[in-house]
Design a protein around this motif. Structure first.
Motif, PDB file in Angstrom:
ATOM      1  N   ALA A 147      -6.893   6.708   4.699  1.00  0.00           N
ATOM      2  CA  ALA A 147      -5.465   5.980   4.966  1.00  0.00           C
ATOM      3  C   ALA A 147      -5.373   5.781   6.561  1.00  0.00           C
ATOM      4  CB  ALA A 147      -4.323   6.804   4.511  1.00  0.00           C
ATOM      5  N   GLU A 194      -6.231   3.532  -0.705  1.00  0.00           N
ATOM      6  CA  GLU A 194      -4.828   3.561  -0.561  1.00  0.00           C
ATOM      7  C   GLU A 194      -4.470   2.494   0.511  1.00  0.00           C
ATOM      8  OE1 GLU A 194      -7.078   6.339   1.844  1.00  0.00           O
ATOM      9  OE2 GLU A 194      -6.883   5.928  -0.186  1.00  0.00           O
ATOM     10  N   ALA A 211       1.134  10.382  -2.971  1.00  0.00           N
ATOM     11  CA  ALA A 211       0.367  11.035  -1.556  1.00  0.00           C
ATOM     12  C   ALA A 211       1.400  11.979  -0.734  1.00  0.00           C
ATOM     13  CB  ALA A 211       0.081   9.770  -0.857  1.00  0.00           C
ATOM     14  N   ASP A 257       0.899  -1.117   0.039  1.00  0.00           N
ATOM     15  CA  ASP A 257      -0.041   0.112   0.003  1.00  0.00           C
ATOM     16  C   ASP A 257       0.964   1.352  -0.029  1.00  0.00           C
ATOM     17  OD1 ASP A 257      -2.576  -1.184   0.004  1.00  0.00           O
ATOM     18  OD2 ASP A 257      -2.629  -1.312   2.121  1.00  0.00           O
ATOM     19  N   LEU A 261      -0.990   6.193   7.041  1.00  0.00           N
ATOM     20  CA  LEU A 261      -0.959   4.901   6.381  1.00  0.00           C
ATOM     21  C   LEU A 261      -0.122   4.008   6.881  1.00  0.00           C
ATOM     22  CD1 LEU A 261      -2.025   2.948   4.048  1.00  0.00           C
ATOM     23  CD2 LEU A 261      -0.608   4.308   2.439  1.00  0.00           C
ATOM     24  N   ALA A 314       0.895   4.137  -2.825  1.00  0.00           N
ATOM     25  CA  ALA A 314       0.538   5.592  -2.104  1.00  0.00           C
ATOM     26  C   ALA A 314       1.728   6.523  -2.873  1.00  0.00           C
ATOM     27  CB  ALA A 314       0.509   5.668  -0.775  1.00  0.00           C
ATOM     28  N   THR A 324      -0.801  11.873   4.772  1.00  0.00           N
ATOM     29  CA  THR A 324      -1.250  10.619   4.337  1.00  0.00           C
ATOM     30  C   THR A 324      -0.378   9.385   4.523  1.00  0.00           C
ATOM     31  OG1 THR A 324      -2.734  11.659   2.467  1.00  0.00           O
ATOM     32  CG2 THR A 324      -2.365   9.197   2.043  1.00  0.00           C
TER      33      THR A 324
END
Length: 422
Positions: free
Chosen positions: A124, A150, A61, A52, A69, A56, A65
């Motif tokens: 996220a 995401e 991103a 992920d 995440l 991202a 974020t």
């Protein structure tokens, strides 16, 4: 509409009855089992999360974020510990919060029961998958989880661990239902399910929350953003105020309880602001200030009303010098997002005046804004922070995922006498 989400919601609502009917000890053991399953599945979770994160980054991103995440062994352990803390809490179901006897002899009780089916719509934040599930199950609810694309692989890996624990406990997996297909049309479908979903809680950026609020036919608990203020009073301890500033702004700027605005009383500005600006610079924070602030550092950018209204979610802070406590309160009232406000002061009267005048969901006196968090406030975890004045305000834990109903106990009392024959 495809019916995809309706089918998930129907299964989750049917499963909720089994969760609500389970003994308190069963639900506690379930959450403890979920914590163990998360730790046992850590390698698979981190592998999914690495994928992920790579996707991202490739998609461009931002730092906030990516920070939300990212998972690592410490954060997985933190999720497991949060589940254990929720498991250990007192069971709220069936709790009688009030009991009164009326003059006619009937007893009126207020009793806590589950909300029913809670829908979580989030971005996220893969930890939300585990923590929202735990909080909902502890309160006797089922949960329908729709995470962001995401974090799709991370959410699926975590949900797999939770489902394994549900199977271990002999409870239906559908009590924790994950919307695997993250297409936006499915969010719209979810938000129309007023016959199945009792509450929707969006957790993410302002655009997501406004989208949910504008399209929902189900009740919504929300907060749009966190514009959090620190006011340094004329009677503040400068060292205390500096600590609150740096912890609140620089420790993790991409979260909703990070500071965004610093207000400084004019009397303490000469002793505080030079040190504060140096400390901010040393931690990589860009300061923007009014004319009085820029008098201490002409290199600062001028702060605008847009800056004072902004949730930067970055290493940026807006600063203003004020002439009084009342002026600080007026500024907070104008720009508040009802999230978190902080006062640094050694004057109890000033502290109380600030607490009384500010209406935000959490007010801190000589304590960091970063404490406005369910885990830090003793809730074990939070499903979100509500700035909506409904049944919950501030961080929402287990109790906020129940409602109170009336139970009336009598022995044949009638409101009206029965008609008598002529």
């Amino acid at each position: 509409m495809s019916g995809y989400v309706r089918n998930l919601a129907q299964a989750a609502r049917a499963a909720q009855a089994a969760i609500a009917a389970a003994e308190a000890s069963t639900r506690r053991a379930l959450l403890e089992g979920m914590a163990e399953r998360l730790l046992a599945g850590q390698d698979a979770i981190l592998e999914a999360n690495a994928g992920d994160l790579a996707r991202a980054r490739q998609a461009g991103a931002g730092k906030a974020t990516l920070d939300r995440l990212a998972l690592d062994p410490e954060r997985v352990r933190g999720m497991a510990e949060a589940l254990r803390e929720v498991a250990a809490q007192a069971d709220p179901l069936g709790k009688v919060t009030r009991s009164d006897v009326r003059p006619n002899g009937i007893r009126i009780e207020r009793q806590r029961i589950p909300l029913g089916l809670v829908a979580m719509i989030y971005e996220a934040r893969p930890n939300v998958t585990a923590e929202a599930a735990a909080l909902c199950l502890k309160a006797g609810n089922a949960v329908l989880l729709r995470g962001g694309s995401e974090a799709a692989a991370s959410n699926a890996a975590i949900a797999g661990c939770l489902h394994a624990a549900l199977r271990d406990a002999g409870l239906p997996e559908a009590a924790v239902s994950l919307v695997v297909d993250t297409a936006r049309e499915h969010v719209l479908e979810l938000l129309q399910l007023s016959d199945l979903i009792d509450l929707a809680i969006p957790r993410g950026g302002e655009s997501l929350i406004r989208f949910v609020a504008e399209h929902a036919r189900v009740p919504v608990i929300k907060h749009y953003k966190g514009v959090c203020h620190l006011y340094v009073d004329r009677a503040a301890d400068v060292n205390v105020a500096l600590g609150l500033l740096i912890d609140g702004k620089a420790s993790r700027p991409g979260v909703c309880n990070a500071l965004e605005t610093l207000l400084v009383h004019r009397d303490i500005a000469p002793a505080f602001l030079p040190r504060a600006l140096a400390a901010l610079r040393a931690t990589g924070v860009e300061a923007r200030g009014d004319a009085a602030t820029r008098a201490f550092d002409a290199s600062l950018a001028e702060a605008s009303d847009d800056d004072y209204a902004a949730e930067f979610l970055d290493l940026v802070i807006a600063i203003r010098v004020v002439d009084s406590l009342d002026e600080a309160i007026a500024h907070v009232r104008r720009f508040t997002s009802d999230h978190t406000e902080v006062i640094a002061t050694a004057d109890p009267a000033a502290a109380q005046a600030f607490v009384d005048a500010v209406r935000s969901s959490a007010v801190m006196v000589n304590a960091s804004s970063r404490f406005n968090d369910g885990g830090q406030l003793g809730l074990g975890a939070e499903i979100g922070i509500s700035t909506t004045r409904l049944h919950a305000y501030g961080p929402m834990g287990v109790e906020a995922l129940t409602i109170e109903r009336f139970v009336v106990r009598g022995h044949g009392q009638l409101r009206h006498p029965l008609p008598t024959g002529r």
